[in-house]
Design an enzyme around this catalytic site. Structure first.
Site, PDB file in Angstrom:
ATOM      1  N   GLU A 185       0.885  -1.238   0.049  1.00  0.00           N
ATOM      2  CA  GLU A 185      -0.054  -0.182   0.000  1.00  0.00           C
ATOM      3  C   GLU A 185       0.882   1.158   0.039  1.00  0.00           C
ATOM      4  O   GLU A 185       0.864   1.987   0.910  1.00  0.00           O
ATOM      5  CB  GLU A 185      -0.963  -0.064   1.206  1.00  0.00           C
ATOM      6  CG  GLU A 185      -1.952  -1.286   0.885  1.00  0.00           C
ATOM      7  CD  GLU A 185      -2.851  -1.464   2.143  1.00  0.00           C
ATOM      8  OE1 GLU A 185      -3.198  -0.437   3.046  1.00  0.00           O
ATOM      9  OE2 GLU A 185      -3.347  -2.684   2.210  1.00  0.00           O
ATOM     10  N   HIS A 388     -13.873 -11.176   7.875  1.00  0.00           N
ATOM     11  CA  HIS A 388     -13.125 -11.559   8.921  1.00  0.00           C
ATOM     12  C   HIS A 388     -11.809 -10.695   8.886  1.00  0.00           C
ATOM     13  O   HIS A 388     -10.878 -11.003   8.107  1.00  0.00           O
ATOM     14  CB  HIS A 388     -12.646 -13.150   8.426  1.00  0.00           C
ATOM     15  CG  HIS A 388     -13.790 -13.909   8.354  1.00  0.00           C
ATOM     16  ND1 HIS A 388     -13.943 -15.190   7.790  1.00  0.00           N
ATOM     17  CD2 HIS A 388     -15.114 -14.119   8.872  1.00  0.00           C
ATOM     18  CE1 HIS A 388     -15.131 -15.725   7.738  1.00  0.00           C
ATOM     19  NE2 HIS A 388     -15.854 -15.381   8.429  1.00  0.00           N
ATOM     20  N   HIS A 467      -8.280  -8.582   1.757  1.00  0.00           N
ATOM     21  CA  HIS A 467      -7.568  -7.340   2.112  1.00  0.00           C
ATOM     22  C   HIS A 467      -6.169  -7.453   2.738  1.00  0.00           C
ATOM     23  O   HIS A 467      -6.146  -8.589   3.507  1.00  0.00           O
ATOM     24  CB  HIS A 467      -8.345  -6.143   2.840  1.00  0.00           C
ATOM     25  CG  HIS A 467      -9.530  -5.544   1.864  1.00  0.00           C
ATOM     26  ND1 HIS A 467      -9.530  -4.211   1.803  1.00  0.00           N
ATOM     27  CD2 HIS A 467     -10.279  -5.951   0.696  1.00  0.00           C
ATOM     28  CE1 HIS A 467     -10.678  -3.780   0.753  1.00  0.00           C
ATOM     29  NE2 HIS A 467     -11.058  -5.131   0.259  1.00  0.00           N
ATOM     30  N   GLU A 468      -5.473  -6.762   2.525  1.00  0.00           N
ATOM     31  CA  GLU A 468      -4.004  -6.666   2.820  1.00  0.00           C
ATOM     32  C   GLU A 468      -3.559  -8.245   2.564  1.00  0.00           C
ATOM     33  O   GLU A 468      -2.950  -8.878   3.291  1.00  0.00           O
ATOM     34  CB  GLU A 468      -3.843  -6.669   4.485  1.00  0.00           C
ATOM     35  CG  GLU A 468      -4.064  -5.042   4.839  1.00  0.00           C
ATOM     36  CD  GLU A 468      -5.703  -4.999   5.009  1.00  0.00           C
ATOM     37  OE1 GLU A 468      -6.584  -5.916   5.415  1.00  0.00           O
ATOM     38  OE2 GLU A 468      -6.146  -4.029   4.759  1.00  0.00           O
ATOM     39  N   GLU A 486      -7.588  -6.713  -2.294  1.00  0.00           N
ATOM     40  CA  GLU A 486      -6.906  -5.267  -2.392  1.00  0.00           C
ATOM     41  C   GLU A 486      -5.574  -5.308  -2.812  1.00  0.00           C
ATOM     42  O   GLU A 486      -5.193  -5.567  -3.925  1.00  0.00           O
ATOM     43  CB  GLU A 486      -7.150  -4.652  -0.845  1.00  0.00           C
ATOM     44  CG  GLU A 486      -6.695  -3.240  -0.764  1.00  0.00           C
ATOM     45  CD  GLU A 486      -6.898  -2.939   0.896  1.00  0.00           C
ATOM     46  OE1 GLU A 486      -7.481  -1.685   1.052  1.00  0.00           O
ATOM     47  OE2 GLU A 486      -6.169  -3.557   1.615  1.00  0.00           O
ATOM     48  N   GLU A 492      -9.776   3.869   0.747  1.00  0.00           N
ATOM     49  CA  GLU A 492      -9.951   4.161   2.209  1.00  0.00           C
ATOM     50  C   GLU A 492      -8.728   5.254   2.476  1.00  0.00           C
ATOM     51  O   GLU A 492      -8.880   5.824   3.510  1.00  0.00           O
ATOM     52  CB  GLU A 492      -9.719   2.612   2.832  1.00  0.00           C
ATOM     53  CG  GLU A 492      -8.215   2.193   2.569  1.00  0.00           C
ATOM     54  CD  GLU A 492      -7.854   0.598   3.330  1.00  0.00           C
ATOM     55  OE1 GLU A 492      -8.803   0.385   4.063  1.00  0.00           O
ATOM     56  OE2 GLU A 492      -6.935   0.412   3.095  1.00  0.00           O
TER      57      GLU A 492
HETATM   58  C1  NOJ Z   1      -8.456  -2.501   6.201  1.00  0.00           C
HETATM   59  C2  NOJ Z   1      -9.192  -2.980   4.808  1.00  0.00           C
HETATM   60  O1  NOJ Z   1      -8.574  -2.330   3.663  1.00  0.00           O
HETATM   61  C3  NOJ Z   1     -10.568  -1.988   5.056  1.00  0.00           C
HETATM   62  O2  NOJ Z   1     -11.502  -2.323   3.986  1.00  0.00           O
HETATM   63  C4  NOJ Z   1     -11.221  -2.540   6.261  1.00  0.00           C
HETATM   64  O3  NOJ Z   1     -12.254  -1.604   6.664  1.00  0.00           O
HETATM   65  C5  NOJ Z   1     -10.551  -2.358   7.442  1.00  0.00           C
HETATM   66  N1  NOJ Z   1      -9.018  -2.884   7.173  1.00  0.00           N
HETATM   67  C6  NOJ Z   1     -10.937  -3.152   8.856  1.00  0.00           C
HETATM   68  O4  NOJ Z   1     -10.936  -4.463   8.666  1.00  0.00           O
HETATM   69 CA    CA Z   2      -6.275  -1.832   3.285  1.00  0.00          CA
END
Ligand code: NOJ
Ligand code: CA
Length: 688
Positions: A185, A388, A467-468, A486, A492
């Site tokens: 990121e 999750h 994500h991550e 992601e 975000e």
């Molecule tokens: C990072 C994620 O990219 C985001 O979409 C999420 O809301 C937060 N973590 C919390 O899980």
């Molecule tokens: Ca993220």
């Protein structure tokens, strides 16, 4: 056959073990792409094995080393001889269950080179052997190492993959650093090639004479992710993410490495048109995948990022039965299939970032009635999208994930968004004694974990949006329930990043991160400024550009990320989000320069409609494109969502013009993009 192996010196069968003769006897073994655009050569000399790549006879990648080093065995890099070469041509077409296009052509020439260690004087482990397989397409190539069962390797710990990329020409590079705390990121840097340090892939360059090359990998399975480390001027070497004990890969023969890939095109858009990464992955392993559902979703999400609601319990808890019912009503009314519910489960209270072991993936907060909501959603034809967040505690997650997916299935949940918010190098692994180790998001442990999740989820007809995550290497072909992820800076960052995403960010992504596969960017923020909620943040686009993102940034699941009340204020613009599909029959790139602008058209898989998305960086653009992609002889209504005459991302982001005109495939279509702006168009055939 003769055409394929044009330069191949046919003497390998004559080379006898130990009789190490003149270097020319060891290659080069050469293969060209089907239309003779690219050629790859492999040469083995006593001092090492190298490959090189040329295009129309001009060098692209100069002699670059191949080989592996091991912890408890001698390296496989020198003293190797070519002991066989096989070639074949493949041309077939396969169908994607969902994707950017329905049918993918897989057309390549393949060369498999057998390499055998010849060290008569060194006894015991001489005679170890392996293969390097090259698949050469007109728009790129892949190669991998293959170690058969009888390779003489057995159980191995790889300490270095020596694969090099020795670019022939000076170039400009677009890249993000690897092995950093923020995983993938980062904002992209644009630098001369010889100023890159260590980069994640996809790693995209444009040579001084305009050739576009993107280096990546395909089918990252049971292996560590590859970064590119620059060792001198234009010379890069693979750098695998290590396990916590420093070893790069733990495996045993038989095994294969991921494909090391290069997409190579004259234009930036040519990179996007290449299906190389998918083609190099194995076909679907899941069998019937009719339960996998692409589509659009809304949900309990942006309100937390703006600070209006909380993930944790308390007076501002977002994922309550009441709030989720409102979202379900909104989704049902406006045609969204899914409602994401972040913060539904116990474990968010306090410092969740440092306490991933507290997360339960089966216990809801008391004010979230899962059963009731599941019934409520089903009645309205909507599904809850589960969440999750592991905070990187894979140990805790793996203990619970089977039960969690079973619960999801019972509740009619078909998609789960996972999250691994933890610093790079800090995923938590526990060994069989319960001892904790910290691992990289792109290391072998992570690669293997993600597959375990996909397999566990598939048993319960659940698809994953991670994500991550670890980077995408095209595994959606093998596991079509890996819908999206992601793995780059998404929307975000506009709520809390300092800085947020600059206008150029989404003009770089299509030529870098997106070459690896779909992204859950979460577009569609209509309230671009939110001075009360976050006075130091904003979305740095025009409103029309938010719409363009739905077409430009491909994902089979797309969120309408803003709060419902903000859509209700712009119902005219919202219509585009309601209309735009997420599953395509075809995709074409009409214009594109990395970091500047891009125009993509896609044809809906379930109608005759085409959609266009075009966006630019900080600078306004005026371009004209041909509508030749439309069916000839058919009149279409173009529903155009364009930046207004006074639009500017900084000073006037909401100025937007919506109009309808009639067009045909013979027309030239003007695209006017304001600074930081975009355009979205739906082309729908006019019924006679
Ligand atoms: C990072 C994620 O990219 C985001 O979409 C999420 O809301 C937060 N973590 C919390 O899980
Ligand atoms: Ca993220």
């Amino acid at each position: 056959m003769r055409r394929i192996v044009s330069l191949f010196i046919v003497c390998f069968s004559l080379v006898s073990f130990g009789a190490y003769a003149a270097e020319t006897q060891h290659g080069p073994a050469t293969i060209s792409s089907p239309d003779h655009v690219l050629s790859v050569s492999l040469t083995a000399t006593p001092s090492g094995v190298t490959y090189s790549v040329s295009r129309f006879g001009e060098p692209v990648v100069d002699a670059s080393r191949l080989g592996l080093r091991f912890k408890n065995a001698r390296a496989l890099s020198t003293g190797l001889e070519i002991t066989g070469v096989k070639t074949r041509s493949v041309d077939n077409t396969w169908k994607q269950p969902w994707g950017e296009r329905e049918y993918v052509r897989n057309h390549y020439n393949e060369m498999t080179v057998d390499l055998t260690e010849v060290r008569a004087s060194q006894g015991a482990d001489s005679g170890r052997h392996f293969q390097v397989v090259f698949r050469v397409y007109d728009d790129g190539l892949g190669f991998r190492y293959v170690f058969p069962k009888d390779s003489g390797l057995g159980k191995v710990e790889i300490t270095k993959e020596m694969t090099e990329f020795n670019f022939h020409d000076d170039a400009t590079a677009w890249w993000i650093p690897s092995r950093g705390w923020n995983r993938y990121e980062y904002l992209y840097q644009k630098t001369p090639l010889d100023e890159v340090t260590m980069a994640h892939t996809p790693f995209t360059i444009r040579t001084k004479y305009g050739l576009h090359i993107s280096v990546h990998e395909a089918a990252l399975v049971n292996y560590s992710g590859m970064s590119l480390r620059r060792v001198s001027s234009r010379h890069f070497v693979a750098d695998l993410a290590p396990w916590s004990d420093g070893v790069k890969v733990k495996t045993k023969a038989p095994f294969v490495t991921p494909w090391r890939t290069m997409q190579i095109a004259d234009s930036a858009g040519g990179l996007i048109m290449s299906d190389l990464i998918l083609n190099l992955n194995e076909p679907n392993k899941l069998g019937d995948v009719s339960w996998i559902e692409p589509g659009k979703y809304v949900g309990v999400w942006w309100a937390m990022h703006l600070g209006k609601w909380t993930w944790g319990s308390g007076p501002h808890h977002g994922a309550t039965t009441k709030n989720v019912k409102d979202y379900i009503d909104f989704a049902a009314k406006y045609g969204f299939k899914g409602v994401l519910v972040e913060g539904w489960n116990q474990g968010w209270d306090g410092d969740w970032f440092n306490n991933g072991s507290k997360f339960s993936f089966t216990k809801a907060y008391p004010d979230f009635d899962f059963k009731e909501l599941s019934k409520y959603a089903a009645k309205r034809g909507v599904r809850i999208i589960g969440h999750h967040e592991t905070a990187g505690d894979v140990c805790n997650y793996e203990k619970q994930m089977n039960a969690a997916f079973a619960l999801d299935e019972k509740m009619g949940v078909r998609q789960v968004k996972t999250g691994y918010v933890a610093n790079g190098g800090e995923l938590i692994r526990c060994d069989k004694h319960g001892k904790i180790h910290n691992e990289w998001h792109d290391g072998q442990f992570s690669a293997e974990h993600h597959i375990r999740v996909l397999e566990a989820a598939a048993k319960h007809h659940v698809s994953i949006i991670s994500h991550e995550p670890i980077k995408d290497t095209g595994l959606r072909r093998t596991y079509p329930n890996w819908l999206s992820r992601e793995g780059a800076r998404g929307q975000e960052y506009n709520a809390w990043g300092t800085p947020g995403n600059p206008p150029s960010h989404t003009a770089i992504l299509p030529f870098t991160r997106m070459l690896s596969g779909p992204m859950d960017f979460t577009p569609g923020i209509f309230d671009l400024l939110y001075p009360k909620a976050k006075p130091n943040n904003r979305v740095s686009t025009t409103l029309a550009k938010q719409l363009a993102l739905y077409v430009v940034l491909y994902s089979p699941v797309q969120m309408a990320a803003d709060l419902p009340e903000n859509y209700l204020k712009h119902m005219d613009a919202f219509q585009f989000i309601r209309d735009v599909p997420t599953d395509w029959a075809d995709t074409r790139v009409l214009t594109g320069e990395i970091g500047e602008q891009v125009t993509i058209v896609r044809k809906d898989r379930h109608s005759e409609d085409w959609y266009l998305g075009s966006l630019t960086d900080e600078h306004g653009r005026f371009m004209k494109v041909s509508l030749g992609f439309l069916t000839p002889g058919v009149t279409y209504e173009a529903q155009i969502y364009a930046d207004g005459p006074n639009a500017h991302w900084k000073t006037n982001p909401y100025d937007m013009t919506i109009k309808k005109i009639k067009v045909t495939s013979a027309d030239t279509f003007p695209i006017r993009l304001a600074a930081g702006g975009g355009m979205a168009v739906r082309f729908t055939p006019v019924k006679k």
